[in-house]
Design a protein around this motif. Structure first.
Motif, mmCIF file in Angstrom:
data_model
loop_
_atom_site.group_PDB
_atom_site.id
_atom_site.type_symbol
_atom_site.label_atom_id
_atom_site.label_comp_id
_atom_site.label_asym_id
_atom_site.label_seq_id
_atom_site.Cartn_x
_atom_site.Cartn_y
_atom_site.Cartn_z
ATOM 1 N N ASP A 176 -27.419 7.873 -52.749
ATOM 2 C CA ASP A 176 -26.700 7.491 -51.526
ATOM 3 C C ASP A 176 -27.631 6.879 -50.484
ATOM 4 O O ASP A 176 -27.173 6.436 -49.422
ATOM 5 C CB ASP A 176 -25.937 8.685 -50.943
ATOM 6 C CG ASP A 176 -26.839 9.863 -50.582
ATOM 7 O OD1 ASP A 176 -28.064 9.794 -50.831
ATOM 8 O OD2 ASP A 176 -26.310 10.868 -50.059
ATOM 9 N N THR A 183 -27.632 15.342 -53.127
ATOM 10 C CA THR A 183 -26.613 14.931 -54.107
ATOM 11 C C THR A 183 -26.828 15.681 -55.415
ATOM 12 O O THR A 183 -27.931 16.128 -55.725
ATOM 13 C CB THR A 183 -26.687 13.416 -54.384
ATOM 14 O OG1 THR A 183 -27.996 13.082 -54.867
ATOM 15 C CG2 THR A 183 -26.387 12.623 -53.117
ATOM 16 N N ARG A 272 -20.898 14.013 -52.361
ATOM 17 C CA ARG A 272 -22.055 14.788 -52.808
ATOM 18 C C ARG A 272 -22.277 14.733 -54.315
ATOM 19 O O ARG A 272 -23.324 15.153 -54.796
ATOM 20 C CB ARG A 272 -21.897 16.244 -52.360
ATOM 21 C CG ARG A 272 -21.876 16.406 -50.848
ATOM 22 C CD ARG A 272 -21.735 17.849 -50.416
ATOM 23 N NE ARG A 272 -22.879 18.650 -50.863
ATOM 24 C CZ ARG A 272 -22.991 19.965 -50.600
ATOM 25 N NH1 ARG A 272 -22.058 20.575 -49.912
ATOM 26 N NH2 ARG A 272 -24.045 20.625 -51.043
ATOM 27 N N TYR A 273 -21.291 14.230 -55.075
ATOM 28 C CA TYR A 273 -21.400 14.240 -56.528
ATOM 29 C C TYR A 273 -21.388 12.824 -57.101
ATOM 30 O O TYR A 273 -20.617 11.965 -56.666
ATOM 31 C CB TYR A 273 -20.230 15.007 -57.155
ATOM 32 C CG TYR A 273 -20.095 16.436 -56.704
ATOM 33 C CD1 TYR A 273 -21.214 17.234 -56.475
ATOM 34 C CD2 TYR A 273 -18.838 17.002 -56.501
ATOM 35 C CE1 TYR A 273 -21.083 18.555 -56.060
ATOM 36 C CE2 TYR A 273 -18.699 18.317 -56.099
ATOM 37 C CZ TYR A 273 -19.828 19.087 -55.871
ATOM 38 O OH TYR A 273 -19.698 20.397 -55.469
#
Length: 500
Positions: A176, A183, A272-273
């Motif tokens: 990101d 992450t 976050r994934y």
């Protein structure tokens, strides 16, 4: 058959009918007292309808259990626990529904005419439940951040090994670009939702794709010559070792074993994934937040990764959907015809649209005959008017287009009903409808707890995975009488024709 009684006659011969269903829209309250449906079924069907929403999950099962103990079950109600259903049948609390089927010919023809599915709710030749066909099975998939793949110069993974490497890159290479170590490669939880899929014993739906890659998805192997639980297969251990590898490499959210599905959804929407397990419906509900939090993001559906022998499956599923039951007390009171009238009305036409879609021109419209939800009305409001929608919905093509429309958000187009079909088509799902004829063991909760707790300990590294420790785990099955459960399952599956 008459579906609507003349107004005067209906008013003079009202039948009180209590209906209890799990909330179709937990975000919304029950329908208001002035709900149009109450008036219409009173005037047209001669029914004084009283609707109660059951709490979700185990709380709803406990509520029904308490009502049964007090001999106060609703007239018509939904059952989501097969163990509870079996118990109510044995206790004599449920009425056979055979006599209702010819009284609602349209609904019966489309929903209750499958003899094999009816076997799931048949005891001593009597059908004790209205077993619906599933309309939303196999809608789960693994989703990957394609924008992260592109940024890191990676290809979408097709095997377990590729999955691991991509998950590690998403965890360690700051996809990101915020300069923080925040992450994770994969997000999943221990979840046993049974909405058209079967979680099996162990770690639930979100990890069945791992077991599917080793050819051991689901609870039973369905091998007529050597029937057994899949957990006895050496490949079941290998699949568990792979999950342990994900955990040890710290490429999976470390809270996976304790957080809930709602937490997972919050986190993938936050960005976050890099990969996560989610239903098409859950994706649809979260896309707005996801793209607001992650400008420029793009999601791609992955086929289930292949294991070392080229096998793959997202999991197992059942062709059986919602289950409704009629209390013996209601049938003894002569309410059977009223129940049949109400269910037939809910199946099509006026009842279908009112229960399934809500208020015309307020909650939905019908452009080109496709029911289209008015998203300007929040679900917390319009959801009140469709809390009974599962009694109506039947999975017809126009319904699916209406429920899963084209969505344009964040500069991306998602055709949700096409994604639904894609998830069903490419998931290599295994039909295990027969699982539902297997009666729960008297100590079913002990069996499930023993298997799940041990697998979690293995996956988290709290116990080593060795020949000795795995052998102890399998030997410990005797303490929960697992062999008797296994033998009973084999016998039932053979007698019902699912094991040949």
């Amino acid at each position: 058959m008459l579906l609507a009684a003349p107004g005067a006659l209906a008013q003079a011969n009202l039948t009180d009918l209590s209906v209890a269903l799990y909330a179709a829209n937990p975000e919304a309250p029950a329908p208001p007292a002035n709900w149009e449906v109450y008036r219409l079924v009173r005037e047209k069907l001669g029914i004084n309808l009283r609707f109660t929403m059951l709490p979700t999950g185990a709380d709803g099962d406990n509520r029904l259990g308490a009502l049964a103990a007090a001999n106060d079950l609703p007239d018509l109600f939904e059952v989501r626990s097969l163990a509870l259903f079996d118990r109510l049948v044995q206790q004599g609390q449920l009425a056979p529904v055979n006599s209702l089927l010819p009284q609602m010919p349209k609904r019966t023809a489309e929903r209750y005419s499958d003899a094999r599915r009816n076997l799931l709710v048949t005891t001593n030749g009597q059908i004790y439940g209205l077993q619906e066909p599933v309309t939303l099975s196999r809608q789960y998939a693994i989703w990957v951040r394609k924008d992260w793949l592109d940024k890191l110069g990676l290809k979408a993974p097709t095997t377990l090994e590729e999955f691991f490497e991509v998950a590690r890159a998403f965890t360690e290479r700051d996809p990101d670009g915020n300069g923080r170590n925040d992450t994770f490669g994969f997000g999943g939880v221990i979840d046993f939702d049974t909405a058209g899929i079967l979680p099996g014993l162990g770690l639930g739906n979100h990890f069945q794709w791992v077991y599917g890659a080793y050819g051991v998805a689901g609870t039973w192997n369905y091998n007529p010559k050597a029937f057994a639980a899949n957990l006895r297969d050496p490949n079941f251990r290998r699949a568990t070792e792979y999950i342990r590898r994900l955990v040890e490499a710290k490429v999976i959210d470390p809270d996976w074993a304790t957080m809930r599905r709602a937490d997972l959804r919050t986190r993938w929407q936050q960005g976050r994934y890099g990969m996560f397990f989610e239903s098409v419906g859950g994706l649809q509900a979260g896309l707005q937040n996801f793209h607001a939090n992650n400008p420029g993001a793009e999601l791609l559906m992955l086929p289930p990764p292949k294991g070392p022998e080229g096998k793959s499956a997202m999991g197992t599923y059942s062709s059986a959907g919602w289950l409704y039951a009629v209390s013996k007390r209601a049938m003894d009171a002569g309410k059977g015809p009223a129940i049949a009238r109400f269910l037939e009305w809910a199946h099509s036409g006026e009842g279908y649209f009112l229960l399934g879609w809500g208020r015309y021109k307020t909650d939905y419209t019908l452009p080109n005959n496709v029911p289209t939800i008015n998203t300007q009305i929040p679900i917390s409001v319009r959801g009140s008017y469709t809390q009974m929608r599962w009694l109506a919905f039947n999975g017809n093509p126009l319904e699916m287009r209406g429920r899963y429309p084209e969505i344009n958000v964040g500069g991306r187009k998602y055709v949700m009903h096409q994604l639904m079909a894609q998830a069903q088509r490419q998931g290599n799902w295994i039909d295990r409808t027969g699982d539902l004829v297997v009666k729960a063991a008297a100590n079913q909760a002990d069996i499930e707890r023993y298997v799940s707790e041990n697998l979690v300990q293995f996956a988290l590294g709290q116990r080593p995975i060795s020949d000795a420790s795995w052998g102890q785990f399998l030997s410990g099955l005797r303490n929960v009488r697992f062999e008797q459960y296994e033998e009973a399952a084999a016998k039932t599956l053979r007698e019902s024709g699912y094991l040949k």
